[in-house]
Design an enzyme around this catalytic site. Sequence first.
Site, PDB file in Angstrom:
ATOM      1  CE  LYS A  32      48.987  32.102  43.990  1.00 47.27           C
ATOM      2  NZ  LYS A  32      48.503  32.127  42.600  1.00 47.27           N
ATOM      3  CE  LYS A  99      42.805  32.237  43.121  1.00 44.25           C
ATOM      4  NZ  LYS A  99      44.095  32.955  43.224  1.00 44.25           N
TER       5      LYS A  99
END
Length: 240
Positions: A32, A99
Amino acid sequence: MSPAAPGLLASVTDLHEMELARAGGADIVDLKQPAFGALGAWSTQALTAAVMLWSAWGEQLGAAGRPALSATVGDQPMVPGLIRAAAERVAGTGVPLVKVGLFVSPHANECIEALAPLASRVRLIGVLFADEAPDFAVLAALGRAGFAGVMIDTADKKAGSLTAHLDPLTLGQFVAEARRHGLMTGLAGSLRLEDIPALVGVGADYLGFRGALCEGGRTGTLDPVRLGQVHARLREPSDH
């Protein structure tokens, strides 16, 4: 009997942090870029390099000895074609857990349906946002579409941690409802060391951290000492 301790999801910004997270005992290494939003994404090239490193861990440690690998698709508008394309991009690099942020929108169900064909090929994790008054009715749609799991996170990192928005009872209802639909569960959102005891009792499969692991907050650098503290706290016997 107390529930099993939740696994540790550690969000990382580069290959060096990946190595630190693995060495520190993370159960899921999550790719991320916090500087780019709540679910800021790595570039395709960087994701490909990360999958190569993860594959090398498998050769060194065996598949069972390495952490799982997840990556976010970025903060996407709730437009079915765009969200599907973003998820396909990440899945195409070989990341096993993808995700996808599901912001509150009248089009949420259409977006979930658009992802169903991909969910049959890769493990998709839907991400709901505690500070957007999420509708847990969406969990049934995720189950029907074949998603592997669901997390609750926070969209606005300045608006407090997960526990400022949802109490443990509500989070427990979220976990129970997700399980009913066959989804694994995770809780994240500016979680701190002191949030862990209350959240362990909720029974989620994973707790996710970034800021608490870093020197200088979520856009700082991963600190092995802080990671070690979170890892140890997660494994302390709870009173629940």
